[in-house]
Design a protein around this motif. Sequence first.
Motif, short mmCIF file in Angstrom:
data_model
loop_
_atom_site.label_atom_id
_atom_site.label_comp_id
_atom_site.label_asym_id
_atom_site.label_seq_id
_atom_site.Cartn_x
_atom_site.Cartn_y
_atom_site.Cartn_z
N UNK A 179 0.83 -1.21 0.00
CA UNK A 179 0.00 0.00 0.00
C UNK A 179 0.86 1.26 0.00
N UNK A 180 2.16 1.09 -0.29
CA UNK A 180 3.03 2.25 -0.39
C UNK A 180 3.70 2.66 0.90
N UNK A 181 3.48 1.90 2.00
CA UNK A 181 4.12 2.22 3.28
C UNK A 181 5.50 1.56 3.29
N UNK A 182 6.48 2.23 2.70
CA UNK A 182 7.85 1.73 2.65
C UNK A 182 8.66 2.34 3.78
N UNK A 183 9.92 1.88 3.90
CA UNK A 183 10.80 2.46 4.92
C UNK A 183 10.94 3.97 4.69
N UNK A 184 11.20 4.34 3.45
CA UNK A 184 11.41 5.75 3.14
C UNK A 184 10.14 6.56 3.39
N UNK A 185 8.99 6.03 2.95
CA UNK A 185 7.73 6.75 3.15
C UNK A 185 7.39 6.93 4.61
N UNK A 186 7.61 5.86 5.41
CA UNK A 186 7.33 5.97 6.84
C UNK A 186 8.29 6.94 7.52
N UNK A 187 9.55 6.92 7.08
CA UNK A 187 10.55 7.83 7.68
C UNK A 187 10.18 9.29 7.46
N UNK A 188 9.71 9.61 6.26
CA UNK A 188 9.33 10.99 5.96
C UNK A 188 8.24 11.47 6.92
N UNK A 189 7.32 10.54 7.25
CA UNK A 189 6.20 10.91 8.12
C UNK A 189 6.65 11.05 9.57
N UNK A 190 7.50 10.15 10.04
CA UNK A 190 7.79 10.14 11.48
C UNK A 190 8.74 11.26 11.89
N UNK A 191 9.50 11.82 10.95
CA UNK A 191 10.35 12.96 11.35
C UNK A 191 9.48 14.17 11.73
N UNK A 192 8.21 14.15 11.31
CA UNK A 192 7.29 15.22 11.71
C UNK A 192 6.52 14.87 12.98
N UNK A 193 6.83 13.71 13.56
CA UNK A 193 6.17 13.28 14.79
C UNK A 193 6.95 13.69 16.05
N UNK A 194 7.98 14.52 15.87
CA UNK A 194 8.80 15.02 16.97
C UNK A 194 9.43 13.89 17.77
N UNK A 195 10.12 12.94 17.10
CA UNK A 195 10.77 11.86 17.85
C UNK A 195 12.14 12.30 18.36
N UNK A 196 12.63 11.61 19.38
CA UNK A 196 14.00 11.79 19.83
C UNK A 196 14.90 10.69 19.26
N UNK A 197 14.34 9.48 19.16
CA UNK A 197 15.10 8.33 18.68
C UNK A 197 14.29 7.63 17.60
N UNK A 198 14.95 7.29 16.50
CA UNK A 198 14.30 6.60 15.38
C UNK A 198 15.06 5.30 15.14
N UNK A 199 14.33 4.20 15.01
CA UNK A 199 14.95 2.95 14.59
C UNK A 199 14.42 2.56 13.22
N UNK A 200 15.31 2.34 12.28
CA UNK A 200 14.95 1.89 10.94
C UNK A 200 15.37 0.43 10.84
N UNK A 201 14.41 -0.44 10.57
CA UNK A 201 14.71 -1.87 10.56
C UNK A 201 15.89 -2.24 9.69
#
Length: 607
Positions: free
Chosen positions: A409-431
């Motif tokens: 459905x288009x939810x790729x690593x890159x697509x999800x990453x673009x969205x979560x950087x706007x979620x104000x995270x401190x730590x991001x884990x990319x599988x």
Amino acid sequence: MQEDAILEDAPPISARRDEPDDSLPDAPADSIPESLAEAPAPPEPSAESRIAGHLLAQSKLTAADMARARRLAEDAGEPLLPLLVRLGLVSERDMAQAMSEVLALPLATAADFPEEPVREDLLTLRFMKDARVLVLAEHAEQLRVAFANPVDDFVRAAVALAADRPIEAVVALPSEIDSAIERLYEKVEEAPETGESEADFGDFDEEDIEHLKDLASEAPVIRMVNQLIQRAVESRASDIHIEPFADELKVRYRVDGILKEVEAPPARSTAAVISRVKIMAKLNIAERRLPQDGRIPIRIQGKELDLRVSTVPTMFGESVVMRLLDKESVRFDLDALGFDGGPRRRLNRILEQPYGILLVTGPTGSGKSTTLYTALSRLNTQERKIITVEDPVEYQLPGINQIQVKSSIGMTFAGALRAIVRQDPDIIMVGEMRDLETARIAVQSALTGHVVLSTLHTNDAASGVTRLLDMGVEDYLLTSTINGILAQRLVRRLCPHCRESYRALPELAGRFAHIKGLSGPAGEVDLQRAVGCEQCNGTGYRGRLVITEVLIMSEAIRQAILAHATATEIKRIAMEEGMETMYQDGLRKALDGRTTIEEVLRVAEAD
């Protein structure tokens, strides 16, 4: 009223209870019947109750599970003990062991089962399969018979009546009795030769699919698949491989990283067994030409398991692999994983950085995800927001927002990453950094003040840098964002119950010369070797631990990266700055007696 008169004439209640009645002579003690003088003894607890109590006392079963099973047994009118095994609350082996100890009956081993049928005329095949009973041997005065449920008096009486002689009862595992009955008594009819060398597994009509569904829903097939999973859990397997071939079905378990072939269902049941697994995983059993993925939440031996299922078409059918994830037993602890010494200190130093990238590298199955989860658990505090993007999400961590990748459905690593950087995270884990787009977004996230954790598939730590350069990430971005790269492998841990010490040959002892703190005279090294016992199923190993190397981004390594140095040159600089290689870490753990030198050489290249 007459009743009132009777009550008025009656003596007070207190007088009747407490005061002696002089109107009756004291009866001599000898005249009191024995049945009245002594309180009746409490009834003897049934064998079923004693076995259930033994399981509770041995912590093989919880009181809540026992109560639930009793209710189900009463509602269904089924015996309790087989139901405990069928529900997955108790393993077959634990139940058989409890029966053996409580009833004082021998427990059958593989050597006790006959090579040829014994007294074929005595019991019908249907009775043996339904009652799970098998004649093991015939002696002059008695028969030795294996029972899966020796508590069932009706079955034991029926066998004794048919034999017309005394029965020596033995306890056996239901799965072993089933396998022996199939091997000894069920004859396989040879299929007529049709002249066709290959079967077409792609084309099915509706009748075939419905027939497969019916087969997969029958009790024998359900029992076979449940036994495969249960035995895998008992063997501490991480994966189950079901592989169809021309004239056989192979089943292999991966235990401590090593594949081991086990007893498999008959070849004629291949389609039914694979269809059963696909039904459990909610996959399309009609589709046999394309790979499919699914999951099976299941409860075995009181444990909540999550089985990740993957199917791929092969020449003779579909190959199925099930990854077993035990959510309850996994420990996200650096000590339990085997991190210590220099690598542990260097990893802690990286995790203390306020921003930047930590990469964990290694081949598939080297424990990268577990290391990342452990690092996240250490970083998970109330003050930090953590978001992960994974494919798939293996373990649910409390307090961490985990996102499942869905490429369809288009939810790729890159697509999800673009969205979560706007979620104000401190730590991001990319599988996993699978492509340039994902890597660039991760780098940009690190540049903007985030801590980023991810994995790569490389052979060592230094190769992680060159892999990202080859993907197209600019060198100046790498030197600005990467804090460190951790490479790891898993080696088997020696069984503490049976390992034995030996003096290493001088040629081998020379490999340990660089390790500080060697005890004993110079050149003498004592190591441990695998032996094998019941605790480790004869392998000599039980569990796994990591050997690792941790590269920290220093100024000298930054200059080497900007000069596009090779991975070998980067590794040399890191070693000069104090990095302990995977091979050296493995030698130190072999010297400590935690693993063997053979295990280290199996997974790590000698420096």
